[in-house]
Design an enzyme around this catalytic site. Structure first.
Site, PDB file in Angstrom:
ATOM      1  N   ALA A 182       4.038  -7.127  11.824  1.00  0.00           N
ATOM      2  CA  ALA A 182       4.807  -6.057  11.174  1.00  0.00           C
ATOM      3  C   ALA A 182       6.184  -6.056  11.818  1.00  0.00           C
ATOM      4  O   ALA A 182       6.393  -5.435  12.863  1.00  0.00           O
ATOM      5  CB  ALA A 182       4.113  -4.715  11.370  1.00  0.00           C
ATOM      6  N   ASP A 201      -8.546  -7.867  -6.834  1.00  0.00           N
ATOM      7  CA  ASP A 201      -9.014  -8.317  -5.515  1.00  0.00           C
ATOM      8  C   ASP A 201     -10.042  -9.437  -5.654  1.00  0.00           C
ATOM      9  O   ASP A 201     -11.144  -9.353  -5.115  1.00  0.00           O
ATOM     10  CB  ASP A 201      -9.624  -7.119  -4.761  1.00  0.00           C
ATOM     11  CG  ASP A 201      -9.940  -7.449  -3.304  1.00  0.00           C
ATOM     12  OD1 ASP A 201      -9.319  -8.384  -2.757  1.00  0.00           O
ATOM     13  OD2 ASP A 201     -10.807  -6.764  -2.723  1.00  0.00           O
ATOM     14  N   GLU A 218      10.122   7.568  12.996  1.00  0.00           N
ATOM     15  CA  GLU A 218       9.002   7.967  13.860  1.00  0.00           C
ATOM     16  C   GLU A 218       9.262   9.342  14.484  1.00  0.00           C
ATOM     17  O   GLU A 218       8.380  10.199  14.507  1.00  0.00           O
ATOM     18  CB  GLU A 218       8.774   6.917  14.954  1.00  0.00           C
ATOM     19  CG  GLU A 218       7.615   7.284  15.874  1.00  0.00           C
ATOM     20  CD  GLU A 218       7.100   6.129  16.718  1.00  0.00           C
ATOM     21  OE1 GLU A 218       7.837   5.152  16.947  1.00  0.00           O
ATOM     22  OE2 GLU A 218       5.939   6.215  17.154  1.00  0.00           O
ATOM     23  N   ASN A 236       5.734   1.242  16.794  1.00  0.00           N
ATOM     24  CA  ASN A 236       5.455   2.575  16.262  1.00  0.00           C
ATOM     25  C   ASN A 236       4.059   3.055  16.679  1.00  0.00           C
ATOM     26  O   ASN A 236       3.056   2.381  16.418  1.00  0.00           O
ATOM     27  CB  ASN A 236       5.566   2.533  14.731  1.00  0.00           C
ATOM     28  CG  ASN A 236       5.463   3.913  14.120  1.00  0.00           C
ATOM     29  OD1 ASN A 236       4.389   4.507  14.135  1.00  0.00           O
ATOM     30  ND2 ASN A 236       6.560   4.426  13.609  1.00  0.00           N
ATOM     31  N   GLY A 254      13.595   2.483  11.986  1.00  0.00           N
ATOM     32  CA  GLY A 254      12.180   2.717  12.325  1.00  0.00           C
ATOM     33  C   GLY A 254      11.958   3.810  13.364  1.00  0.00           C
ATOM     34  O   GLY A 254      11.197   4.753  13.135  1.00  0.00           O
ATOM     35  N   ALA A 303     -28.744  -2.704   3.341  1.00  0.00           N
ATOM     36  CA  ALA A 303     -27.485  -1.981   3.460  1.00  0.00           C
ATOM     37  C   ALA A 303     -26.423  -2.967   3.898  1.00  0.00           C
ATOM     38  O   ALA A 303     -26.684  -3.864   4.696  1.00  0.00           O
ATOM     39  CB  ALA A 303     -27.600  -0.867   4.486  1.00  0.00           C
ATOM     40  N   GLN A 357     -22.143  -3.415   4.786  1.00  0.00           N
ATOM     41  CA  GLN A 357     -20.876  -2.755   5.045  1.00  0.00           C
ATOM     42  C   GLN A 357     -19.727  -3.653   4.612  1.00  0.00           C
ATOM     43  O   GLN A 357     -19.483  -4.668   5.254  1.00  0.00           O
ATOM     44  CB  GLN A 357     -20.807  -2.492   6.548  1.00  0.00           C
ATOM     45  CG  GLN A 357     -19.674  -1.609   6.930  1.00  0.00           C
ATOM     46  CD  GLN A 357     -20.212  -0.313   7.556  1.00  0.00           C
ATOM     47  OE1 GLN A 357     -21.228   0.225   7.141  1.00  0.00           O
ATOM     48  NE2 GLN A 357     -19.520   0.162   8.556  1.00  0.00           N
ATOM     49  N   ALA A 372     -16.364  -0.077   1.557  1.00  0.00           N
ATOM     50  CA  ALA A 372     -17.491   0.703   1.072  1.00  0.00           C
ATOM     51  C   ALA A 372     -18.778   0.310   1.778  1.00  0.00           C
ATOM     52  O   ALA A 372     -18.858  -0.747   2.401  1.00  0.00           O
ATOM     53  CB  ALA A 372     -17.650   0.464  -0.431  1.00  0.00           C
ATOM     54  N   ALA A 386      11.932  -8.364   9.008  1.00  0.00           N
ATOM     55  CA  ALA A 386      12.089  -9.133   7.776  1.00  0.00           C
ATOM     56  C   ALA A 386      10.769  -9.644   7.220  1.00  0.00           C
ATOM     57  O   ALA A 386      10.758 -10.359   6.228  1.00  0.00           O
ATOM     58  CB  ALA A 386      13.038 -10.302   8.036  1.00  0.00           C
TER      59      ALA A 386
END
Ligand SMILES: C[C@@H](O)[C@H](NC(=O)OP(=O)(O)OC[C@H]1O[C@@H](n2cnc3c(N)ncnc32)[C@H](O)[C@@H]1O)C(=O)O
Ligand SMILES: Nc1ncnc2c1ncn2[C@@H]1O[C@H](COP(=O)(O)OP(=O)(O)OP(=O)(O)O)[C@@H](O)[C@H]1O
Ligand SMILES: [Fe+2]
EC number: 2.3.1.234
Length: 565
Positions: free
Chosen positions: A127, A468, A175, A254, A171, A347, A349, A353, A130
């Site tokens: 992150a 997706d 913050e 951040n 930035g 089950a 994960q 969901a 640019a």
């Protein structure tokens, strides 16, 4: 090995000294701060010219022994800056008579986290100003699992602060202002594993123009933009089945972003590591550290081949400094049991969901995410469950096999669906740990992938995208998966290859959106398949049979598009 690193992609004129024996890094940085507006490339280059000699000299004075190699940022970055820093690096390597190492700046952002954490093979969220992307490592390359489709995340924030009249960089100011803010809705844009910021930024600017308090907009920008990055990071962890995440880039300073990533990883039992601030923002330390690894691997360049590349992509780099599959194999080993059970456990994960299997039904509940603001969380879960129910049924009406939707509960964000298929497509295409070798996996995979391509072409012709399409969101029946490639049995193969998980789908008539849908699927092949290339070819062949050729043309254009300025 003692390496001198030079960084000069944009604002940081920086040099560093790294000694592999002590693992110590000393960094000297002289920052360029524009007097007004954002970064001006020419002014930034002028700053490089003035500042680089001094930071290099200060670093050489710090060094307590001879230098064995000089490493520098070859790109991505601003051309005029890169050229000056590159010239300095070449001159220095020449005068010291040591090898030169050309480092990809974004891989340096990623590798410093891996280096400092000691994680074997983490997913990396970069992150920075640019750029914004998630990287995973497979088969000797870093793959871009998801990325911004428009600007970098820091640049997006900086443009907003310029609009409200605050100085660069924006930035840290966002913050600070966010501390006193309250939540207002802004557009939230995640498609597959990609995301975009332009719509949010326009809405944020419009909100302040309409007198919504700027601190509320700042607060909501953080919640929305960092919520998107965290969601995509979680999807990447889920897709690669990694349980390690590292953060890179200046926006990583951040605290709210780091808090969200920490919470997300805690919830899924993964480990999270963020390097210290001086290793997050642009710095030559990360260049020297990766440069040393490359130099040890013999990955040096001749001066004549050392041209800078302002659009240098991290997936363009053949990785020489990591054992080819060590990390990934270790992860697979650890999670093998879990994988093998996917078809039979009651089950499951997913990234978003929980899926409970009860006989021939499955109940899918979109879990509340503690990292997200409660209002945003509620909105996303409700919208997606409704959309998933609608589009799952719409696809079925178009003849694409999908589960029958038995019940929709918007309060609980739960869906009851028909149980379909026996395994996920990823189990067929992934590296052979399930008793099949790479060649068999590829042949089976090619048939399935061609079918998926036909299904996507059908959805697109009907005016919507899956949103997706990954190898996890395709269910395959074992009779289809283990068939001998009986070409006469196409219809049956079709019936047994289901698309699931339409929660990110939407109606659109844009060629770009259809092509992005295909791009998301191809990238998921890159991220999960043992041998992705023949599968990509099978996908494009399959799409070509019934799909709009303009979409394939656009897909190739998207693939060739460098997103860095
Ligand atoms: C190509 C290279 O030049 C570029 N580097 C770069 O953008 O610098 P970096 O130091 O990684 O990130 C700077 C960005 O980081 C943001 N930033 C700094 N502190 C921040 C904070 N506390 N919260 C949010 N953003 C922050 C700044 O606003 C700015 O946009 C890149 O890595 O993309
Ligand atoms: N109708 C179904 N029949 C059989 N298995 C299913 C069905 N729906 C989901 N599953 C299983 O549960 C897994 C997770 O489901 P789904 O993709 O819908 O959830 P998710 O949280 O969005 O997961 P991810 O983000 O990993 O794609 C699937 O990969 C699949 O193995
Ligand atoms: Fe950077």
């Amino acid at each position: 090995m003692r390496v001198l690193g030079i960084e000069g992609t944009a604002w940081a004129a920086s040099a560093a000294y790294y000694d592999t024996a002590t693992d110590e890094v000393s960094i000297e940085t002289d920052a360029y701060l524009p007097e007004s507006g954002g970064i001006h490339p020419r002014e930034a280059a002028e700053h490089m010219r003035e500042a680089i000699p001094a930071v290099v000299e200060a670093t050489l004075n710090e060094a307590d022994g001879p230098i064995d190699a000089v490493a520098f940022s070859r790109g991505p970055g601003l051309g005029p800056c890169l050229r000056i820093a590159g010239t300095a690096a070449r001159a220095l390597a020449g005068s010291l008579d040591v090898p030169l190492v050309g480092v990809n700046h974004m891989l340096a952002h990623a590798e410093i986290g891996r280096h400092r954490s000691g994680f074997a093979s983490p997913v990396c969220l970069n992150a920075s100003g640019a750029n914004a992307h998630v990287l995973g490592y497979t088969n000797g390359r870093y793959r871009i699992l998801g990325e911004t489709t428009d600007t970098g995340v820091g640049n997006a924030l900086d443009k907003f602060t310029r609009h409200v009249g605050w100085s660069h960089p924006g930035g840290p100011k966002i913050e600070r202002a966010a501390e006193d803010g309250e939540y207002v809705d802004l557009p939230y844009v995640v498609t597959g594993m990609d995301f975009s910021f332009s719509g949010i930024m326009s809405a944020a600017k419009a909100a302040v123009d309409e007198d919504i308090p700027v601190e509320d907009v700042c607060f909501s920008l953080q919640e929305t933009v960092f919520g998107m990055l965290t969601e995509v990071a979680e999807r990447a962890l889920s897709l690669t089945r990694s349980s390690e995440l590292v953060l890179g880039g200046g926006v990583g300073q951040n605290a709210r972003l780091r808090e969200m990533l920490t919470t997300m990883c805690e919830e899924r039992g993964a480990e999270f590591f963020a390097p210290e601030a001086h290793f997050l923002r642009d710095n030559a330390g990360m260049i020297a550290v990766l440069g040393a690894k490359m130099a040890v691997a013999g990955d040096t360049i001749e001066i004549a081949d050392s041209r800078v590349d302002s659009g240098f992509r991290p997936d363009d780099v053949p990785v020489t400094w990591r054992e080819n599959s060590g990390g990934r194999e270790a992860i697979e080993e650890r999670q093998n049991d879990e994988t093998r059970q996917t078809g039979s456990v009651d089950a499951y994960q997913g990234a978003e969901a929980t899926v409970e299997i009860a006989g021939d039904h499955v109940v899918k509940r979109r879990r509340s995410k503690a990292y997200r603001h409660p209002k945003l969380d509620e909105r996303l879960r409700r919208d997606r469950i409704v959309q998933e129910a609608r589009l799952t049924s719409a696809a079925r009406r178009e003849g694409v096999p999908t589960p029958v939707v038995h019940d929709v509960d918007t309060h609980e964000a739960a869906l009851t669906l028909e149980r379909v298929g026996e395994c996920d497509l990823r189990e067929i295409v992934e590296p052979g740990d399930g008793g099949h070798d790479a060649t068999t996996a590829t042949t089976r995979g090619e048939r399935e992938v061609r079918t998926v391509a036909g299904h996507l072409a059908t959805l697109h012709a009907a005016g919507f995208v899956h949103g997706d399409p990954t190898t996890r969101n395709v269910r395959v029946s074992s009779s289809s998966a283990s068939g001998g490639g009986d070409e006469g049995n196409d219809d049956m193969g079709d019936e047994l290859t289901y698309l699931i998980d339409f929660g990110l789908g939407y109606h659109t008539d844009s060629i770009e959106d259809y092509a992005m849908d295909c791009h998301v699927f191809e990238r998921s092949l890159d991220g999960t398949a043992a041998v992705p290339d023949p599968l990509r070819a099978a996908f494009e062949e399959g799409y070509g049979e019934t799909g709009n050729p303009d979409v394939l043309d656009r897909l190739r254009e998207i693939e060739g598009r460098g997103r860095y300025q």
